[in-house]
Structure formats: C-alpha cells, structure tokens
Design a protein around this motif. Structure first.
Motif, mmCIF file in Angstrom:
data_model
loop_
_atom_site.group_PDB
_atom_site.id
_atom_site.type_symbol
_atom_site.label_atom_id
_atom_site.label_comp_id
_atom_site.label_asym_id
_atom_site.label_seq_id
_atom_site.Cartn_x
_atom_site.Cartn_y
_atom_site.Cartn_z
ATOM 1 N N ASN A 770 0.829 -1.226 0.000
ATOM 2 C CA ASN A 770 0.000 0.000 0.000
ATOM 3 C C ASN A 770 0.860 1.271 0.000
ATOM 4 N N GLU A 772 2.977 4.003 -2.657
ATOM 5 C CA GLU A 772 3.253 4.419 -4.025
ATOM 6 C C GLU A 772 4.761 4.547 -4.228
ATOM 7 N N SER A 797 5.325 -3.290 -5.650
ATOM 8 C CA SER A 797 4.886 -3.853 -6.925
ATOM 9 C C SER A 797 3.428 -3.526 -7.177
ATOM 10 N N SER A 798 3.095 -3.534 -8.486
ATOM 11 C CA SER A 798 1.707 -3.388 -8.917
ATOM 12 C C SER A 798 1.414 -4.548 -9.852
ATOM 13 N N GLU A 799 0.355 -4.438 -10.632
ATOM 14 C CA GLU A 799 -0.022 -5.541 -11.513
ATOM 15 C C GLU A 799 1.040 -5.862 -12.553
#
Length: 866
Positions: A770, A772, A797-799
C-alpha cells in the motif's frame, strides 16, 4: 573580352532571343512532376516532357539561365566544393533548346558563332569532342566550321552520350573545351592527362534523339531536338582571365563580404570558398520552399548549412554569421532573380535558426567525440561513431579525422563508408527518386476540360485502358480507364481530389469512381457495368453534391492561406494540401505550434471574408504577369506559360487550376478542427466548411453540455465549476499524499525493528504494501536518518511493474554503492537502474519475482560485507 557574370548572362539570352528563341525564366530547384530527380540538376529539366512529346509549348525554340543544384542523389558535388576550382553545389546553366526546330548543324553553328564572335574567344583556344559513332557531328565541326581535326576528339559513351538518368530522353553530345595554355598542366580530352586543368569543358551540346526505357531499349523521340548547357561560372572564369571559378566577380564579392563578417584577412582560404558557394544553394533552396529537416530535400539543405557553419567556425566566425551573408547575395543576384530579394527576410530567419541550433549540437558532438577518444582501446576511432557524428551532429568525416589526428589516432573509414552506404540504401528504398520515368500510362490524346462551367454533357470515347495497356473496348465487368474528347470531370491535381459521377452509354450507367490525369488526357476510372468501345458517344454527369462540397473546401483553403500569412507572417508558404468533400487539409511552413489565440484570429478572419460574400474571379494570365501581380504559387508545381489566377477581392490571389465557389458566401462557414506538427518546420491545419462546419460546432456544443451535466451546472458556468472542482481535487491529492507519507513513516518504523545485522552493519530489506513508488525516496531518507549508519533496499509492486530503491549512508559508500545493489535486485525482475552512490532506483517488469529480487540483494550484501 572581359565581362561581368551579369553581362555574360544577358549576352547569352539576348543572342538566342535574336535568333528566334523564347526567353524562359529559370524553373524551381524542385522539379515539377518528375519523380526521378531530387533537384533540378541541368538546364533541360523543365523541358523534359517537351522533349518526350508529352507536353506542347507555343514555341519550338527556347533559351534560359536555369539555376541548378548538385548536392544529393546521383549528381552530387557537395564533398568536392572548396577543394577544386570548378565544383559547386549551386550553379547557373545557360542553355538554348530546340524542340524539333533545328538539330546538329544549327546547334554547332550557334555555339561557335557565340563563342568566337559575340564573346570574341580565340578559335585556336577551343577544342571539340564528339561521340565516337557520331560521324555527322564530326564532319560539321571539321568540314563546315573548320576546326582542325587534331583538335577534335572522339569520346565514348561515358562522357559523350548524355542522359538525365537511367530512363528518359538522351542522345549523343558534343563538348567544347577551352585551352588555358601551356603553363597549366593537363592534356586534351581523351588523353591520359585529361584530368589536368589545362583543357576545361565550357559547353555541352546534346543532340536529343532517344527515350531510354527501363530495359535499355532506345526509342526514337517524336522530333530530334537540341539541349545545350554552358556553366555561367566557367565561361565567366575564361572571360575574366582567371583560373578558378571562385576568382570571378560574383564569388569574389561574396568571399570578401564573408571574410568581413567573419573577421579574417585570408581571402584564399578554402573555407571562404565553401561558404560563398553554400550561401547560394541554401538561399535558393529556401526561396523554392525547402526548409531544413531530417528527411528528403530538407535534409540535404541542413547538411549544406551545417557544412558552411562548420567552415565558418574553423575561421573563428561568431554565431550567427552565415545568415548575414544573404544581403550580399541579394546584391549580386537579386536583379536576375527578384524572388531572392522578395524572400530575403525568410531566408535569413531560416538560416539563423538552423545556425543557432547547430551551434548547440556542435558542442554536444565534440563532447561525445572527446569521451569516445578517452575511452578508446587502441588507435582507431570506430567507423560507426564517425558516421553517428556525421549523421546526427553534422560532422564531416574530415573534421572527425582532423580531431583524431591531433590525438595520434586514425578513423575507420571503411566502417564509416559501410554505414553511409547502408543509409543511402535505406533512403533510396524509402524514396521515389529511382522510379522509371516512363512507367506510367501515357494517353495520346489531349482532353478538353469543360468542368468550370458545366457538370453534364455528351462526349466521345477516344481511348480506353485496361491493366495499364491501351485497348479498343472494355467488356462488361472490366475495370479500366476511359478517356473522353471533352469532360467536365476534374482530374486530381493541386491538392483537389478527382471527381466522381457517371457515364451513360446506350442507356446503361457506368459509375466513375475517380478521375486522374494521364499526361494531358483526363482518365475516368470505372468498372464497366456496360460495354464501352472507342468511338462511343456517352452522356457524362459529375456528382453535383460532392463537387459543391469540394468547391467550398477548396475556396476556403485560399482564404486560410491568406489568413495564415496575415497572422503568422509572410514566411508561411503552402507545403501541401488535400481538398475533398469532407474536409480541407493545409500544410504550411511555420516553426512553432500555432497558439489557440492565433487560431481564433485566423478562424475569425476567414469567416469575415466569407460574410463579405466576395465574388471569386478567375482569369488566364502569362505566368510572368501573374507573378508580377503577386499571385501565390505552389513551389515545386509545374505551371504552363498561361496560368489560371483565382482572386478573392483584395484578400487572396493565387495560381490555381481547381474548381471554386462563385461567391465566398457559398462556403457558409469555416471551422478549424485540428492544428498539429507533421515535420520539422511544417504544420498542418484541418478544417471543415458548410454543413461540415455546422456539424463540428454542434458536436462541440453537445460535448460542453455533457461536461456541464457531469459537473451539475450549465455550459455558461462550466468553467467556474470546473475551476472549483480542480481546486478541490488538488486539495484532496495533497491530503492523500500526507496520509501516504504518514503510513510510509509508520511502515518504516515497523521494518526498522526487523533490520538484519551483517558484519556489524544494520541492513533493512523489505517489500512495502500500500505504498506508491514516488513515496520511496522519502521513506529511505527517513530510515537512513534513524539508522545513522546502514543500508536499505525496498521494493513495491503493482499488476505489471516493480519499483526498487536502495540507500546507503555516506560513511559506507566506499564499501557498497547503492547503484550496484539496486541493479543486483533489478536483474531478477527484468530491469535496470542507476543513481548516486548513496541513493539509486530501478524498475522491472516481473512483479511476481519481487521476493527473489530482495533475496538476491541481501545475498549480495552478505558477500560484499563479510
């Protein structure tokens, strides 16, 4: 006899005018309707279609002083300029031409008479060559003119059979040489010593007899013709009794002015010769509508400018200096070429912009070369680097070689040439300049266009084509081209698309899908729903509604062109257009985006002229009279001696063969849909008129209403509500950022509790949730401050992506560099990073491997710190 360059030019033109030749003004450096040439490189280029019989003129003898350029494509003298006495990028070609009026005998007699009587050259100083097999020309020179046979050389095809390219008009030629005397080394043409400077070619008489096809076949031309060319600069050197073209009056004036601007007294410096030559080619290219760019003709212009600027910098010239020489050129050549004086400010502005830009790239190029030399392993500078400097930064190879030589290095010229040849092949494949000049359908007839005044009528089929070949009939179902004796269908030209409509034969309808020129004939592209034969009488009908829409857009284009020049400046010239029933598209020269305010002013001007309801007037004029009246012409377009001039009140005056409304009020309204850049120095406007403009306006209003509804207001108060919403959004963004920072600080404190001790050094390696990516730097700084001494490696990490960051306190950077650490981790997620020794970041494209990346990082640290 001593004569100035201007006096020689006038003497030549007057001589041939007295002998029935029509004076023809120099054509553009951009060949009109000729896909085989990059530039006009010989005096006959404007007459190419006349020699082929595809174009008729109202004279059969002509004389001209044609401006020519040889700096690209097959004919390229650029690299020799400044190093020889007679090579130029730009030169003037004096020529006399016969289109079936006379042939070898008269051409030879005229040349000998002009040289020996009008110019008073000593006959004993002249030497002649003929094509090996041309006995006729040999006998005329020897038996009729009286040139001694020991001063006539028979030369083979390489030098004495002339052609413009691989295809097109060609024929044997006879050259006239001037003997500079025994004190100059060299031998007569055809001898081993012919490359010396004693015998210099001054005039070439070409006897046009053939049209060479792509397969090498030589077809006889309709009428044997004559094309001659005598370089003004070369004959001026002879008459002014100087050995080098750069010593004639015209060049000496330019060289002296260049030296004064630069601040040098060395008038014999080769760099001054380069500058004097290049100011002519650059200025006339800009006059003819070319602007510096990274492709095509614009790229050639850029190369020439940069070569001149580099030679100026070698002499210590201030920046800018090259553009200041335009005034000197106007003083020398403005009388013969008034367009040069008219465009002086445009030329100066374009050269100054390019010169200042190159000054910046020159510094970057020198820095790259310096770094490459410092890192070089060996004594040879790679050829691909030399080519990059040449291609990207405008460094000539000799400049790179000079700098390398100072460092006791050499340049891999073979590698440079390989890279150059690869680029040339790419350029040739991407251009149309190598096409077969004869590879096009050529109708034998000349169509009478009746479409200015009528859209229907009866006519007769005079030619038919199927699959590119002439046929006597088209069967039902065939796709082909129909040529009529007279037609109201407008053939695509000048940016206006071809008409559509129908032909009716024996009660059956044949739709016309497009209309194109086939030489001087108008070809109707059809799918024959009924059989058609040569000789058939047909009823013709142009699509009225479509034609009217095209007319509105075409007339609006003229108003737009005038408005652009009024608002943006007279440097604006048309660079292309497309006019169909849906829209108009107009490309023009301009060096920055047109502002919203300027677009509004332009749109208002055009609509004001529409409301004035001016009558559009058309009249036929001589081309020179039209230009004298100030009519705008499309540079590079080929115009007949008689041209159609379209005027809109006092607002617009242009040469144009297209169709137009009768009154500007018929356009209805005008709206600019889009403005964009399409190339260096070229902008594009797309616009609509009439119903299209109304639909565009209604669509904009509908968008405004939907936007207002989304913000729960009306269109009149939309801007106020939008500003309130934006301020609220900014406030929310700020609060979100503050909360994220607080969460990040809490997360940092939490992960600090789990720090690992490696060889007495505190190390934090963690995956954050959570958080950025843009918050990572702040977290690392906070952790480093809390730790005092330590190392940090974090990842989020993100998608579809990974962000990594490494931090090292400054007391540890001699042991571990943040960039090395982050790259070890980034390698696991398919990424790469960089930064300072104490802080570095990286990205990756495999978020599923983030845990592996962090593990790799901590394993590497254990190795480094043990």
């Amino acid at each position: 006899m001593s004569m100035t360059s201007a006096e020689i030019r006038e003497a030549f033109l007057s001589y041939f005018a007295e002998r029935g030749h029509t004076r023809v003004s120099s054509g553009s450096l951009i060949p009109g309707n000729d896909p085989t040439l990059l530039f006009t490189n010989a005096g006959m280029v404007p007459f190419k279609d006349v020699f082929l019989g595809d174009e008729k003129r109202d004279y059969n003898r002509a004389t001209s002083s044609q401006r020519c350029l040889r700096a690209g494509g097959k004919h390229n003298d650029l690299e020799n300029v400044g190093y020889t006495a007679r090579h130029h990028t730009f030169f003037e070609m004096l020529g006399n031409f016969s289109f079936g009026s006379y042939f070898k005998r008269e051409a030879i007699e005229f040349a000998w008479d002009f040289l020996t009587k009008r110019l008073e050259l000593e006959p004993g100083k002249l030497w002649v060559t003929v094509f090996t097999e041309d006995d006729e020309a040999y006998d005329i020179w020897a038996k009729e003119i009286g040139v001694p046979e020991d001063r006539i050389s028979r030369i083979g095809e390489k030098d004495n059979f002339w052609s413009m390219g691989d295809t097109g008009p060609c024929g044997p030629c006879s050259e006239i040489f001037y003997d500079h005397g025994e004190d100059v080394w060299g031998g007569p043409p055809g001898t081993p010593e012919e490359d010396g400077d004693r015998y210099i070619e001054i005039w070439n008489l070409v006897f046009m007899q053939y049209n060479r096809q792509a397969d090498g076949t030589m077809l006889s031309l309709p009428k044997p013709s004559v094309d001659t060319g005598m370089g003004l600069e070369r004959i001026a050197a002879v008459l002014q009794n100087v050995h080098s073209n750069y010593e004639i009056d015209l060049f000496q004036a330019l060289i002296k002015d260049a030296a004064a601007i630069i601040g040098t007294d060395d008038l014999d410096n080769k760099s001054l010769r380069v500058i004097a030559d290049h100011i002519r080619s650059c200025s006339f290219l800009i006059v003819d509508g070319v602007q510096p760019s990274n492709e095509g003709r614009g790229y050639v212009l850029r190369r020439i400018i940069r070569r001149a600027v580099r030679h100026g910098s070698m002499l210590g010239a201030p920046t800018p200096f090259f553009s200041k020489l335009v005034g000197s050129l106007v003083a020398q050549m403005g009388s013969a070429y008034p367009e040069l004086a008219a465009k002086q400010q445009v030329i100066e502005d374009a050269l100054r912009r390019e010169e200042e830009q190159f000054a910046r790239t020159l510094e970057r190029g020198l820095a790259i070369l310096s770094d490459a030399i410092a890192d070089l392993d060996g004594k040879v500078l790679p050829g691909d680097l030399a080519f990059k400097l040449y291609d990207t930064y405008g460094f000539p190879l000799d400049l790179t070689a000079d700098i390398a030589r100072e460092k006791e290095l050499t340049v891999d010229e073979e590698g440079f040439n390989k890279a150059m040849n690869e680029q040339r092949q790419r350029a040739q494949q991407a251009s149309n300049f190598g096409v077969d000049y004869n590879a096009k359908i050529k109708a034998q007839s000349v169509s009478d266009f009746t479409g200015y005044d009528q859209l229907t009528g009866d006519s007769q089929v005079v030619e038919l084509f199927r699959d590119g070949k002439a046929v006597e009939q088209l069967a039902q179902g065939d796709t082909g081209i129909v040529v009529l004796a007279a037609t109201p269908f407008y053939a695509e030209s000048g940016g206006q698309v071809g008409d559509t409509g129908k032909l009716v034969v024996n009660g059956a309808t044949v739709p016309v899908k497009d209309t194109q020129y086939l030489g001087k004939a108008i070809g109707h592209h059809v799918k024959a729903e009924a059989a058609l034969k040569v000789g058939d009488t047909v009823a013709v009908q142009v699509d009225l509604e479509r034609r009217e829409a095209i007319k509105r857009n075409h007339s609006a284009t003229h108003l737009l062109h005038a408005a652009l020049r009024n608002v943006l400046g007279e440097h604006v010239t048309q660079k292309g257009s497309l006019v169909d029933e849906q829209r108009l598209r107009f490309d023009f020269s301009h060096f920055q985006a047109v502002t919203a305010e300027e677009l509004t002013i332009i749109e208002r001007q055009v609509n004001e002229e529409i409301r004035q309801n001016h009558a559009l007037q058309t009249r036929l004029m001589a081309i020179d009279d039209a230009r004298e009246a100030g009519a705008m012409a499309l540079f590079g377009e080929k115009y007949d001696d008689q041209v159609r001039v379209v005027s809109v009140g006092d607002y617009s005056l242009e040469l144009c063969g297209g169709t137009h409304v009768k009154q500007t009020g018929d356009i209805g309204s005008f709206r600019i849909v889009m403005e964009s850049g399409i190339a260096a120095g070229v902008r594009r406007i797309e616009a609509s008129t009439g119903a299209g403009a109304v639909e565009f306006t209604l669509a904009q209003q509908a968008q405004l209403r939907r936007a207002a509804e989304a913000l729960k207001t009306d269109p009149q108060h939309l801007l106020e509500r939008l500003q309130v919403a934006l301020e609220r959004s900014k406030g929310l963004d700020k609060k979100v950022a503050e909360l994220q920072q607080q969460l990040a600080a809490q997360a940092g404190s939490s992960i600090l509790d789990n720090a690992e001790d490696i060889a007495g050094i505190k190390v934090v390696v963690a995956k954050l949730e959570n958080t950025e990516a843009k918050a990572l730097r702040g977290i690392v700084d906070d952790l480093k401050n809390q730790m005092g001494t330590g190392i940090v490696l974090l990842g989020v990490s993100s998608e579809d992506k990974v962000s990594l960051i490494a931090g090292v306190t400054k007391d540890l950077v001699t042991q571990v560099k943040a960039g090395d650490l982050v790259n070890v981790a980034a390698n696991e997620v398919g990424g790469k990073g960089g930064g300072r020794p104490d802080m570095a970041q990286a990205g990756g494209s495999h978020p599923e491997k983030l845990a592996d990346a962090l593990s790799a990082g901590i394993a590497w640290l254990r190795e480094q710190l043990r």
